[in-house]
Design an enzyme around this catalytic site. Structure first.
Site, PDB file in Angstrom:
ATOM      1  N   ARG A   1       0.809  -1.123   0.048  1.00  0.00           N
ATOM      2  CA  ARG A   1       0.037  -0.184   0.025  1.00  0.00           C
ATOM      3  C   ARG A   1       0.921   1.446   0.150  1.00  0.00           C
ATOM      4  O   ARG A   1       1.614   1.454   0.822  1.00  0.00           O
ATOM      5  CB  ARG A   1      -0.817  -0.149   1.235  1.00  0.00           C
ATOM      6  CG  ARG A   1      -1.550   1.311   1.402  1.00  0.00           C
ATOM      7  CD  ARG A   1      -2.776   1.312   2.256  1.00  0.00           C
ATOM      8  NE  ARG A   1      -3.869   0.626   1.943  1.00  0.00           N
ATOM      9  CZ  ARG A   1      -5.108   0.597   2.372  1.00  0.00           C
ATOM     10  NH1 ARG A   1      -5.081   1.020   3.520  1.00  0.00           N
ATOM     11  NH2 ARG A   1      -6.328  -0.223   1.850  1.00  0.00           N
TER      12      ARG A   1
ATOM     13  N   HIS B   1      -7.225   0.777  -6.691  1.00  0.00           N
ATOM     14  CA  HIS B   1      -7.442  -0.053  -5.580  1.00  0.00           C
ATOM     15  C   HIS B   1      -8.021  -1.241  -6.027  1.00  0.00           C
ATOM     16  O   HIS B   1      -9.249  -1.497  -6.048  1.00  0.00           O
ATOM     17  CB  HIS B   1      -8.138   0.749  -4.375  1.00  0.00           C
ATOM     18  CG  HIS B   1      -8.246   0.110  -3.085  1.00  0.00           C
ATOM     19  ND1 HIS B   1      -7.531  -1.014  -2.813  1.00  0.00           N
ATOM     20  CD2 HIS B   1      -8.953   0.404  -1.881  1.00  0.00           C
ATOM     21  CE1 HIS B   1      -7.655  -1.466  -1.550  1.00  0.00           C
ATOM     22  NE2 HIS B   1      -8.426  -0.616  -1.096  1.00  0.00           N
TER      23      HIS B   1
ATOM     24  N   GLN C   1      -9.816  -3.781  -3.818  1.00  0.00           N
ATOM     25  CA  GLN C   1     -11.187  -3.514  -3.360  1.00  0.00           C
ATOM     26  C   GLN C   1     -12.374  -3.693  -4.521  1.00  0.00           C
ATOM     27  O   GLN C   1     -13.291  -4.121  -4.295  1.00  0.00           O
ATOM     28  CB  GLN C   1     -11.151  -1.738  -3.107  1.00  0.00           C
ATOM     29  CG  GLN C   1     -12.277  -1.279  -2.683  1.00  0.00           C
ATOM     30  CD  GLN C   1     -12.915  -1.931  -1.210  1.00  0.00           C
ATOM     31  OE1 GLN C   1     -12.122  -1.781  -0.271  1.00  0.00           O
ATOM     32  NE2 GLN C   1     -14.158  -2.519  -1.173  1.00  0.00           N
TER      33      GLN C   1
ATOM     34  N   ASP D   1     -17.239   6.899  -1.633  1.00  0.00           N
ATOM     35  CA  ASP D   1     -16.067   6.796  -0.723  1.00  0.00           C
ATOM     36  C   ASP D   1     -15.818   8.071  -0.059  1.00  0.00           C
ATOM     37  O   ASP D   1     -16.432   9.115  -0.447  1.00  0.00           O
ATOM     38  CB  ASP D   1     -14.792   6.272  -1.571  1.00  0.00           C
ATOM     39  CG  ASP D   1     -13.648   6.144  -0.736  1.00  0.00           C
ATOM     40  OD1 ASP D   1     -13.658   5.869   0.326  1.00  0.00           O
ATOM     41  OD2 ASP D   1     -12.592   6.075  -1.539  1.00  0.00           O
TER      42      ASP D   1
ATOM     43  N   CYS E   1     -16.328   1.389   0.311  1.00  0.00           N
ATOM     44  CA  CYS E   1     -15.118   0.566   0.792  1.00  0.00           C
ATOM     45  C   CYS E   1     -14.691   0.605   2.230  1.00  0.00           C
ATOM     46  O   CYS E   1     -14.133  -0.440   2.758  1.00  0.00           O
ATOM     47  CB  CYS E   1     -14.135   0.883  -0.283  1.00  0.00           C
ATOM     48  SG  CYS E   1     -13.488   2.779  -0.065  1.00  0.00           S
TER      49      CYS E   1
ATOM     50  N   ARG F   1     -13.485  -8.819   0.957  1.00  0.00           N
ATOM     51  CA  ARG F   1     -12.285  -8.514   0.675  1.00  0.00           C
ATOM     52  C   ARG F   1     -11.179  -9.962   0.919  1.00  0.00           C
ATOM     53  O   ARG F   1     -10.324 -10.350   0.335  1.00  0.00           O
ATOM     54  CB  ARG F   1     -11.681  -7.472   1.667  1.00  0.00           C
ATOM     55  CG  ARG F   1     -12.350  -6.124   1.229  1.00  0.00           C
ATOM     56  CD  ARG F   1     -11.851  -5.627   0.045  1.00  0.00           C
ATOM     57  NE  ARG F   1     -10.286  -5.539  -0.063  1.00  0.00           N
ATOM     58  CZ  ARG F   1      -9.567  -4.652   0.651  1.00  0.00           C
ATOM     59  NH1 ARG F   1     -10.141  -3.368   0.956  1.00  0.00           N
ATOM     60  NH2 ARG F   1      -8.211  -4.342   0.274  1.00  0.00           N
TER      61      ARG F   1
HETATM   62  N1   CP Z   1     -11.129  -0.397   2.220  1.00  0.00           N
HETATM   63  C1   CP Z   1      -9.802  -0.515   2.757  1.00  0.00           C
HETATM   64  O1   CP Z   1      -8.828  -0.764   1.815  1.00  0.00           O
HETATM   65  O2   CP Z   1      -9.912  -0.255   3.924  1.00  0.00           O
HETATM   66  P1   CP Z   1      -8.800  -0.289   4.710  1.00  0.00           P
HETATM   67  O3   CP Z   1      -7.918   1.087   4.439  1.00  0.00           O
HETATM   68  O4   CP Z   1      -8.926  -0.477   6.095  1.00  0.00           O
HETATM   69  O5   CP Z   1      -7.573  -1.300   4.472  1.00  0.00           O
HETATM   70  N1  NVA Z   2      -9.832   6.527  -1.339  1.00  0.00           N
HETATM   71  C1  NVA Z   2      -9.687   6.042   0.020  1.00  0.00           C
HETATM   72  C2  NVA Z   2      -9.857   4.801   0.268  1.00  0.00           C
HETATM   73  C3  NVA Z   2      -9.517   4.032   1.415  1.00  0.00           C
HETATM   74  C4  NVA Z   2      -9.686   2.816   1.484  1.00  0.00           C
HETATM   75  C5  NVA Z   2      -8.185   6.414   0.426  1.00  0.00           C
HETATM   76  O1  NVA Z   2      -7.319   6.350  -0.450  1.00  0.00           O
HETATM   77  O2  NVA Z   2      -7.629   6.967   1.530  1.00  0.00           O
END
Ligand code: CP
Ligand code: NVA
Length: 307
Positions: free
Chosen positions: A102, A129, A132, A224, A264, A292
């Site tokens: 990430r 993502h 997701q 989101d 998400c 997930r």
């Molecule tokens: N939706 C998602 O990716 O959640 P986290 O940021 O908690 O991993």
């Molecule tokens: N768009 C959000 C998604 C988190 C899972 C972010 O990038 O923070």
């Protein structure tokens, strides 16, 4: 050597195959547990940002299938700071059988993949993502049987989650509509990929400013956060611009009567999504989060070439 960096790197039949496997592995999990297909395998979980779902679901996916996972915090690795990404990637490749990362900047996960001799998974970047989106598609298919011909509407910021949702929707034959404020459009590169994916499937992509117009006929309403991780300094400006894009009961009532509402998570309740909708009869946010686990088992199984 295959990585999982974006859904658009795969064909629609490959994505469908992973989703079919996800549904099968979910069934097997609830019928008594998964077979230990990941025995002897360790997945490194590299995080530059916080996470609940991605971290825990990948860790549990590995453990349920006989493997293990190793969490590596931002401070521990210092990706690109303490050590170059190319060196981190080549070192980890000798210790583990896969990496999930990430990252803030999308090119960082591409760089990891470039130097890795084991599969690399994009666990969220500033661009996309894809993990997701796989769980999202699984959730929609479980509800409607297929995505073909559905109207998927995203309301809010044209962010990483919106990009991957658009790509997987049109790949699987759903029409995709996004309503977002001016200045918060999806990146042009994501739009261009969307055009070619939609051309191949015959699905339609519509860009709107008006959320009410966007949800008319929608089978899925998705939203989101208005401020993604890494954009915190823009938060107060975003809180001024985005309120007309809140997913609330009035908006949901304008969609198809069987509409499902998705997010998400983490949700900023009563900002982008009201409590009554998040906890109401149209919401699938928790089954979506739980998927997930199953979608990622399937992604891992295909990358490890097992199951
Ligand atoms: N939706 C998602 O990716 O959640 P986290 O940021 O908690 O991993
Ligand atoms: N768009 C959000 C998604 C988190 C899972 C972010 O990038 O923070």
């Amino acid at each position: 050597m295959k990585h999982f960096l974006d859904v658009s790197d795969y064909s629609s039949s490959e994505i469908q195959d992973i989703l079919d496997l996800a549904i099968k592995l979910k069934r097997e999990y609830f019928a008594g547990g998964n077979k230990p297909f990941f025995k002897g395998k360790v997945l490194a979980l590299i995080f530059q940002k916080p996470s609940l779902r991605t971290r825990v679901s990948f860790d549990m996916a590995m453990r349920h299938m006989g493997g293990d996972a190793l969490y590596l915090s931002p401070a521990e690795i210092g990706l690109g700071k303490r050590e170059s990404i190319a060196d981190v990637s080549r070192v980890l490749s000798g210790y583990v059988q896969g990496m999930m990362a990430r990252v803030f900047e999308h090119h960082h996960v591409l760089e990891l993949a470039k130097w890795s001799s084991v599969p690399v998974i994009n666990g969220l970047s500033d661009f996309s993502h894809p993990c997701q989106a796989m769980a999202d598609a699984q959730t929609i298919i479980e509800k409607f049987g297929s995505m073909k011909g559905l109207n998927v509407t995203y309301v809010g910021d044209g962010n990483n989650v919106a990009v991957s949702l658009m790509h997987i929707s049109v790949m699987l034959g759903a029409n995709f509509t996004i309503a977002n404020p001016e200045g918060f459009d999806m990146p042009q590169a994501a739009q261009d990929t969307g055009v070619s994916l939609a051309k191949a499937s015959g699905a339609k992509i519509t860009y709107l400013r008006d959320p009410h117009e966007a949800v008319t006929g929608a089978h899925v309403i998705y939203t989101d956060t208005w401020t993604s991780m890494g954009q915190e300094e823009e938060s107060s400006r975003r809180e001024e611009v985005f309120p007309p894009y809140q997913v609330n009961a009035n908006l949901v009532n304008e969609a198809d009567k069987d509409v499902i509402v998705m997010h998400c998570l983490p949700a900023h309740r009563n900002h982008e999504l009201t409590d009554d909708v998040a906890d109401g009869t149209h919401s699938v946010i928790f089954p979506q989060a739980h998927n997930r686990l199953h979608a990622q088992k399937a992604i891992l199984a295909r990358l490890f070439e097992v199951a």
